[in-house]
Design an enzyme around this catalytic site. Structure first.
Site, PDB file in Angstrom:
ATOM      1  N   ASN A  12       0.837  -1.197   0.000  1.00 58.57           N
ATOM      2  CA  ASN A  12       0.000   0.000   0.000  1.00 58.57           C
ATOM      3  C   ASN A  12       0.879   1.257   0.000  1.00 58.57           C
ATOM      4  O   ASN A  12       1.557   1.556   0.988  1.00 58.57           O
ATOM      5  CB  ASN A  12      -0.906  -0.056   1.248  1.00 58.57           C
ATOM      6  CG  ASN A  12      -1.876   1.099   1.316  1.00 58.57           C
ATOM      7  OD1 ASN A  12      -1.511   2.240   1.043  1.00 58.57           O
ATOM      8  ND2 ASN A  12      -3.096   0.809   1.695  1.00 58.57           N
ATOM      9  N   GLY A  14       0.196   4.382   0.178  1.00 60.33           N
ATOM     10  CA  GLY A  14      -0.164   5.369   1.201  1.00 60.33           C
ATOM     11  C   GLY A  14       0.499   5.040   2.529  1.00 60.33           C
ATOM     12  O   GLY A  14       1.028   5.905   3.225  1.00 60.33           O
ATOM     13  N   GLU A  47      -1.703 -13.704   1.938  1.00 62.71           N
ATOM     14  CA  GLU A  47      -3.138 -13.707   2.253  1.00 62.71           C
ATOM     15  C   GLU A  47      -3.368 -13.341   3.706  1.00 62.71           C
ATOM     16  O   GLU A  47      -2.737 -13.915   4.602  1.00 62.71           O
ATOM     17  CB  GLU A  47      -3.726 -15.083   1.987  1.00 62.71           C
ATOM     18  CG  GLU A  47      -4.558 -15.099   0.718  1.00 62.71           C
ATOM     19  CD  GLU A  47      -5.434 -16.322   0.677  1.00 62.71           C
ATOM     20  OE1 GLU A  47      -6.551 -16.254   1.238  1.00 62.71           O
ATOM     21  OE2 GLU A  47      -4.975 -17.317   0.111  1.00 62.71           O
ATOM     22  N   ASP A  76      -1.208  -3.844  10.074  1.00 64.13           N
ATOM     23  CA  ASP A  76      -2.540  -4.206   9.605  1.00 64.13           C
ATOM     24  C   ASP A  76      -3.491  -3.229  10.259  1.00 64.13           C
ATOM     25  O   ASP A  76      -3.401  -2.966  11.459  1.00 64.13           O
ATOM     26  CB  ASP A  76      -2.919  -5.641   9.948  1.00 64.13           C
ATOM     27  CG  ASP A  76      -4.114  -6.062   9.094  1.00 64.13           C
ATOM     28  OD1 ASP A  76      -3.993  -6.040   7.856  1.00 64.13           O
ATOM     29  OD2 ASP A  76      -5.183  -6.366   9.646  1.00 64.13           O
ATOM     30  N   PHE A 165      -5.714   8.543   1.968  1.00 61.49           N
ATOM     31  CA  PHE A 165      -6.130   7.385   1.173  1.00 61.49           C
ATOM     32  C   PHE A 165      -7.256   6.674   1.921  1.00 61.49           C
ATOM     33  O   PHE A 165      -7.662   7.091   3.010  1.00 61.49           O
ATOM     34  CB  PHE A 165      -4.942   6.437   0.942  1.00 61.49           C
ATOM     35  CG  PHE A 165      -4.479   5.725   2.191  1.00 61.49           C
ATOM     36  CD1 PHE A 165      -3.647   6.346   3.093  1.00 61.49           C
ATOM     37  CD2 PHE A 165      -4.899   4.416   2.462  1.00 61.49           C
ATOM     38  CE1 PHE A 165      -3.236   5.690   4.253  1.00 61.49           C
ATOM     39  CE2 PHE A 165      -4.485   3.759   3.619  1.00 61.49           C
ATOM     40  CZ  PHE A 165      -3.659   4.399   4.509  1.00 61.49           C
ATOM     41  N   GLY A 166      -7.742   5.599   1.323  1.00 65.59           N
ATOM     42  CA  GLY A 166      -8.741   4.751   1.985  1.00 65.59           C
ATOM     43  C   GLY A 166      -9.976   5.522   2.416  1.00 65.59           C
ATOM     44  O   GLY A 166     -10.559   6.291   1.642  1.00 65.59           O
ATOM     45  N   TYR A 167     -10.353   5.348   3.670  1.00 65.82           N
ATOM     46  CA  TYR A 167     -11.589   5.939   4.200  1.00 65.82           C
ATOM     47  C   TYR A 167     -11.372   7.361   4.734  1.00 65.82           C
ATOM     48  O   TYR A 167     -12.271   7.926   5.367  1.00 65.82           O
ATOM     49  CB  TYR A 167     -12.133   5.067   5.340  1.00 65.82           C
ATOM     50  CG  TYR A 167     -12.523   3.670   4.894  1.00 65.82           C
ATOM     51  CD1 TYR A 167     -13.813   3.391   4.433  1.00 65.82           C
ATOM     52  CD2 TYR A 167     -11.608   2.624   4.916  1.00 65.82           C
ATOM     53  CE1 TYR A 167     -14.172   2.115   4.021  1.00 65.82           C
ATOM     54  CE2 TYR A 167     -11.952   1.336   4.506  1.00 65.82           C
ATOM     55  CZ  TYR A 167     -13.223   1.095   4.059  1.00 65.82           C
ATOM     56  OH  TYR A 167     -13.576  -0.171   3.642  1.00 65.82           O
ATOM     57  N   LYS A 188      -1.897  14.484  10.025  1.00 63.94           N
ATOM     58  CA  LYS A 188      -2.491  13.151  10.173  1.00 63.94           C
ATOM     59  C   LYS A 188      -1.580  12.251  11.021  1.00 63.94           C
ATOM     60  O   LYS A 188      -2.039  11.580  11.943  1.00 63.94           O
ATOM     61  CB  LYS A 188      -2.757  12.523   8.800  1.00 63.94           C
ATOM     62  CG  LYS A 188      -3.435  11.160   8.912  1.00 63.94           C
ATOM     63  CD  LYS A 188      -3.737  10.503   7.574  1.00 63.94           C
ATOM     64  CE  LYS A 188      -4.157   9.056   7.802  1.00 63.94           C
ATOM     65  NZ  LYS A 188      -4.276   8.281   6.575  1.00 63.94           N
TER      66      LYS A 188
HETATM   67  P1  IMP Z   1      -4.589  -3.578   5.144  1.00 60.23           P
HETATM   68  O1  IMP Z   1      -3.607  -3.359   4.057  1.00 60.23           O
HETATM   69  O2  IMP Z   1      -5.225  -4.920   5.172  1.00 60.23           O
HETATM   70  O3  IMP Z   1      -4.092  -3.163   6.490  1.00 60.23           O
HETATM   71  O4  IMP Z   1      -5.799  -2.623   4.754  1.00 60.23           O
HETATM   72  C1  IMP Z   1      -6.109  -1.532   5.465  1.00 60.23           C
HETATM   73  C2  IMP Z   1      -7.300  -0.833   4.836  1.00 60.23           C
HETATM   74  O5  IMP Z   1      -7.933  -0.111   5.886  1.00 60.23           O
HETATM   75  C3  IMP Z   1      -6.884   0.198   3.787  1.00 60.23           C
HETATM   76  O6  IMP Z   1      -6.906  -0.315   2.495  1.00 60.23           O
HETATM   77  C4  IMP Z   1      -7.917   1.278   3.994  1.00 60.23           C
HETATM   78  O7  IMP Z   1      -9.092   0.938   3.316  1.00 60.23           O
HETATM   79  C5  IMP Z   1      -8.196   1.202   5.497  1.00 60.23           C
HETATM   80  N1  IMP Z   1      -7.295   2.107   6.242  1.00 60.23           N
HETATM   81  C6  IMP Z   1      -6.275   1.770   7.089  1.00 60.23           C
HETATM   82  N2  IMP Z   1      -5.641   2.866   7.542  1.00 60.23           N
HETATM   83  C7  IMP Z   1      -6.251   3.900   6.965  1.00 60.23           C
HETATM   84  C8  IMP Z   1      -6.030   5.318   7.019  1.00 60.23           C
HETATM   85  O8  IMP Z   1      -5.101   5.843   7.666  1.00 60.23           O
HETATM   86  N3  IMP Z   1      -6.865   6.059   6.293  1.00 60.23           N
HETATM   87  C9  IMP Z   1      -7.865   5.534   5.557  1.00 60.23           C
HETATM   88  N4  IMP Z   1      -8.110   4.252   5.441  1.00 60.23           N
HETATM   89  C10 IMP Z   1      -7.310   3.426   6.152  1.00 60.23           C
END
Ligand code: IMP
Length: 214
Positions: A12, A14, A47, A76, A165-167, A188
């Site tokens: 990721n 971000g 996975e 995670d 990014f993300g939410y 942030k």
């Molecule tokens: P991971 O790679 O399985 O940890 O996925 C984490 C997911 O949670 C990301 O793809 C986002 O959708 C969400 N997420 C985690 N941290 C953040 C953040 O700081 N901002 C926005 N979304 C987040």
């Protein structure tokens, strides 16, 4: 000064940006070269089969430490919404994969669309949520440590802001009156779940990384 190489076990971009920035600012980051997984293209996708953030972070860090022979750090994380019994939780990244994407729609945008739809009839007072981050560090010799950080907020009814990014655009922090996507990267990091978890990790880093030097 001797340079130590560590590898961040995430694809990721971000997260790589945020974690690399935080490491660079810290004392523990001095003399440290932080690599991303792109430096190891042979490592297959890992996975995330764990039931908790901690299990998934450990799973990723163990796998990458074993494959690279380097100290590996994995995060995670996800969004936990109280009125959805903790969903999307550990499934945050793939939350809306069972929804048809609109033309040109990114995964993040589809996740947000599903969340807003699911919360459509939920009033602001019942939209409490939090970002959670668990970070695991694993050495090739098997030593492990985990830390966690939490960021409390409220799920917005429509997206605000362009950063992050993300939410981030639908996560509102009432203490600063802004969505996570309205904060600069630095702002942030200062309040986020990942920033808190990483600061906890860095506080324990010397003991974990070089216990004999103390
Ligand atoms: P991971 O790679 O399985 O940890 O996925 C984490 C997911 O949670 C990301 O793809 C986002 O959708 C969400 N997420 C985690 N941290 C953040 C953040 O700081 N901002 C926005 N979304 C987040």
């Amino acid at each position: 000064m001797k340079t130590h190489r560590i590898v961040l076990a995430t694809q990721n971009a971000g997260k790589v940006r945020e974690l690399t920035g935080l490491f660079a600012q810290s004392r523990a980051g001095h003399g440290m070269e932080v690599l991303g997984l792109e430096a190891f293209p042979d490592i297959a996708d890992i996975e995330e089969t764990g039931a908790t953030f901690e299990e998934n972070a450990l799973l990723k860090a163990r796998c990458v430490a074993k494959a690279t022979g380097l100290v590996s750090v994995a995060d995670d994380s996800g969004l936990v919404v109280d009125c959805l019994s903790g969903a999307p939780g550990v499934h945050s990244a793939r939350y809306a994969d069972n929804w048809q994407a609109l033309p040109g729609e990114s995964r993040d945008a589809r996740n947000i669309r599903k969340l807003l739809h699911t919360l459509e009839d939920v009033p602001p007072r019942d939209r409490a949520c939090r970002f959670v981050s668990c970070i695991a560090a694993v050495k090739p010799d098997g030593a492990e440590m985990t830390v966690a950080g939490v960021w409390e907020g409220v799920a917005l009814e429509s997206p605000r802001g362009e950063n992050g990014f993300g939410y981030d655009p639908v996560f509102f922090d009432p203490t600063c009156g802004k969505s996570a996507a309205e904060l600069s990267g630095e702002e942030k990091n200062a309040r986020s779940h990942r920033g808190k978890a990483l600061r906890a990790l860095l506080g324990r880093w010397a003991d974990f990384f070089e216990p004999d030097r103390r």
